[in-house]
Scaffold this motif. Structure first.
Motif, short mmCIF file in Angstrom:
data_model
loop_
_atom_site.label_atom_id
_atom_site.label_comp_id
_atom_site.label_asym_id
_atom_site.label_seq_id
_atom_site.Cartn_x
_atom_site.Cartn_y
_atom_site.Cartn_z
N ALA A 141 -11.64 -5.06 -0.27
CA ALA A 141 -10.00 -4.49 0.75
C ALA A 141 -10.44 -5.81 1.09
O ALA A 141 -11.14 -6.78 1.90
CB ALA A 141 -11.00 -3.46 1.24
N LEU A 142 -8.97 -6.85 1.90
CA LEU A 142 -8.78 -7.82 1.81
C LEU A 142 -8.57 -8.04 3.89
O LEU A 142 -9.61 -9.12 4.35
CB LEU A 142 -8.50 -8.39 1.49
CG LEU A 142 -8.44 -8.90 -0.43
CD1 LEU A 142 -6.48 -9.36 -0.53
CD2 LEU A 142 -9.38 -9.98 -0.19
N GLY A 143 -8.43 -6.20 4.15
CA GLY A 143 -8.89 -7.06 5.51
C GLY A 143 -8.30 -5.49 7.24
O GLY A 143 -8.26 -3.88 5.61
N VAL A 144 -8.18 -5.35 7.93
CA VAL A 144 -8.36 -4.02 8.49
C VAL A 144 -7.52 -4.41 9.76
O VAL A 144 -7.83 -5.08 10.74
CB VAL A 144 -9.51 -3.31 8.53
CG1 VAL A 144 -10.63 -4.17 9.30
CG2 VAL A 144 -9.27 -1.94 8.95
N TYR A 162 -6.43 -4.83 -2.93
CA TYR A 162 -6.36 -5.15 -4.54
C TYR A 162 -7.04 -4.41 -5.13
O TYR A 162 -8.39 -4.20 -4.78
CB TYR A 162 -5.64 -6.53 -5.24
CG TYR A 162 -7.48 -6.94 -5.19
CD1 TYR A 162 -7.59 -7.17 -6.33
CD2 TYR A 162 -7.40 -8.32 -4.89
CE1 TYR A 162 -9.00 -7.85 -7.14
CE2 TYR A 162 -8.65 -9.07 -4.57
CZ TYR A 162 -9.70 -8.66 -6.01
OH TYR A 162 -10.39 -9.49 -5.94
N GLY A 163 -6.26 -3.95 -6.08
CA GLY A 163 -7.37 -3.55 -7.47
C GLY A 163 -6.28 -2.65 -8.64
O GLY A 163 -5.22 -3.96 -8.77
N GLY A 164 -6.99 -2.26 -9.50
CA GLY A 164 -6.10 -1.58 -10.74
C GLY A 164 -5.28 -0.62 -10.26
O GLY A 164 -6.49 0.48 -10.59
N LYS A 165 -4.51 -0.42 -11.64
CA LYS A 165 -4.05 0.93 -11.52
C LYS A 165 -3.07 0.91 -12.78
O LYS A 165 -2.15 -0.13 -12.89
CB LYS A 165 -2.74 0.94 -10.23
CG LYS A 165 -1.32 1.21 -10.73
CD LYS A 165 -2.63 3.53 -10.08
CE LYS A 165 -1.76 4.39 -10.12
NZ LYS A 165 -1.39 5.48 -10.79
N ASP A 166 -3.30 1.86 -14.04
CA ASP A 166 -2.39 1.53 -14.80
C ASP A 166 -2.54 0.35 -15.57
O ASP A 166 -1.30 -0.13 -16.30
CB ASP A 166 -0.50 2.12 -14.75
CG ASP A 166 -0.49 3.08 -14.09
OD1 ASP A 166 -1.61 4.31 -14.44
OD2 ASP A 166 0.36 3.60 -13.16
N TYR A 200 -3.20 -3.23 -14.60
CA TYR A 200 -2.60 -3.73 -14.32
C TYR A 200 -2.44 -3.83 -12.32
O TYR A 200 -3.76 -3.57 -11.96
CB TYR A 200 -1.07 -3.22 -13.50
CG TYR A 200 -0.46 -4.54 -14.64
CD1 TYR A 200 -0.21 -4.96 -15.95
CD2 TYR A 200 0.37 -2.49 -15.31
CE1 TYR A 200 1.05 -4.83 -16.32
CE2 TYR A 200 1.26 -2.44 -16.81
CZ TYR A 200 1.61 -3.34 -17.55
OH TYR A 200 1.89 -3.97 -18.37
N SER A 201 -3.66 -5.45 -12.38
CA SER A 201 -3.24 -5.43 -10.86
C SER A 201 -2.56 -5.32 -9.56
O SER A 201 -1.37 -6.09 -9.96
CB SER A 201 -3.99 -7.11 -10.71
OG SER A 201 -4.62 -7.47 -9.45
N ARG A 202 -3.09 -4.88 -9.02
CA ARG A 202 -2.05 -4.82 -7.67
C ARG A 202 -3.10 -4.20 -6.57
O ARG A 202 -3.28 -3.74 -5.97
CB ARG A 202 -1.26 -2.41 -7.78
CG ARG A 202 -1.26 -1.65 -9.47
CD ARG A 202 0.85 -2.87 -9.34
NE ARG A 202 1.10 -2.54 -10.52
CZ ARG A 202 2.24 -3.01 -10.87
NH1 ARG A 202 2.29 -4.13 -10.99
NH2 ARG A 202 2.43 -3.34 -12.05
N ALA A 203 -1.61 -4.67 -5.11
CA ALA A 203 -1.90 -4.45 -4.01
C ALA A 203 -2.15 -3.17 -3.84
O ALA A 203 -1.22 -2.21 -3.79
CB ALA A 203 -0.61 -5.24 -2.84
N ALA A 261 0.64 2.43 -2.70
CA ALA A 261 0.65 1.33 -3.49
C ALA A 261 2.13 0.60 -3.30
O ALA A 261 2.04 0.69 -3.75
CB ALA A 261 0.45 2.01 -5.01
N VAL A 262 1.54 -0.91 -2.75
CA VAL A 262 3.15 -1.92 -3.01
C VAL A 262 3.63 -1.54 -4.75
O VAL A 262 3.07 -2.54 -5.33
CB VAL A 262 2.43 -2.90 -2.28
CG1 VAL A 262 3.37 -4.36 -2.73
CG2 VAL A 262 1.52 -2.88 -0.96
N GLY A 263 4.66 -2.14 -4.17
CA GLY A 263 5.53 -2.23 -5.38
C GLY A 263 5.59 -0.91 -6.83
O GLY A 263 5.97 -0.96 -7.67
N VAL A 264 4.75 0.12 -6.27
CA VAL A 264 4.33 1.14 -7.02
C VAL A 264 5.59 2.11 -6.84
O VAL A 264 5.87 3.32 -7.96
CB VAL A 264 2.68 1.65 -7.40
CG1 VAL A 264 3.50 3.02 -8.23
CG2 VAL A 264 2.28 0.66 -8.31
N GLY A 265 5.51 2.71 -5.87
CA GLY A 265 7.02 3.10 -5.16
C GLY A 265 6.12 4.76 -4.63
O GLY A 265 7.28 5.81 -4.57
#
Length: 125
Positions: free
Chosen positions: A63-66, A75-79, A81-84, A103-107
């Motif tokens: 976790a980078l910010g709140v 960021y983390g991992g999903k499927d 891949y590294s994802r925001a 999930a940014v970019g995952v929709g």
């Protein structure tokens, strides 16, 4: 300086963000040694992975910010891949008992309660 502590069995932690309500976010190692996104709130430390559905497919690494609304980015991992990610507290349940994961970019986004109940907020691609 205040020692915030870390996850049980972990040997390090790092804070990355703080909001006006005193929420602190960052990462730390867990008992198995993997990095985990964490939240310090009211003297407690939470592995953010335990606040989302176990079957979400996500591993939240850092976790980078709140912000002052309690939204957490990182960021983390999903499927494989590294994802925001963006976590947003659900206003009907006291934080940190419920978070909204976008999930940014995952929709897709989904509201997640600590007990594992999922309320779909958008269609999964």
């Amino acid at each position: 300086a205040t020692d915030l502590g870390g996850l049980p069995g972990g040997n390090d932690s790092m804070a990355s963000g703080l909001n006006d309500s005193g929420w602190v976010v960052g990462s730390g190692s867990g008992a198995v040694g993997y990095r985990r996104a964490i939240l310090w709130l009211d003297g407690q430390v939470y592995d953010l992975n335990e606040l989302i559905r176990a079957d979400s497919g996500w591993t939240l690494i850092e976790a980078l910010g709140v912000n002052d609304s309690g939204q957490i980015v990182g960021y983390g991992g999903k499927d494989g891949y590294s994802r925001a990610f963006l976590l947003t507290p659900v206003p009907t349940v006291p934080a940190p008992g419920a978070l909204l994961l976008g999930a940014v970019g995952v929709g897709w986004t989904a509201a997640i309660r600590r007990k594992g109940t999922l309320r779909q907020k958008g269609a999964r691609p």
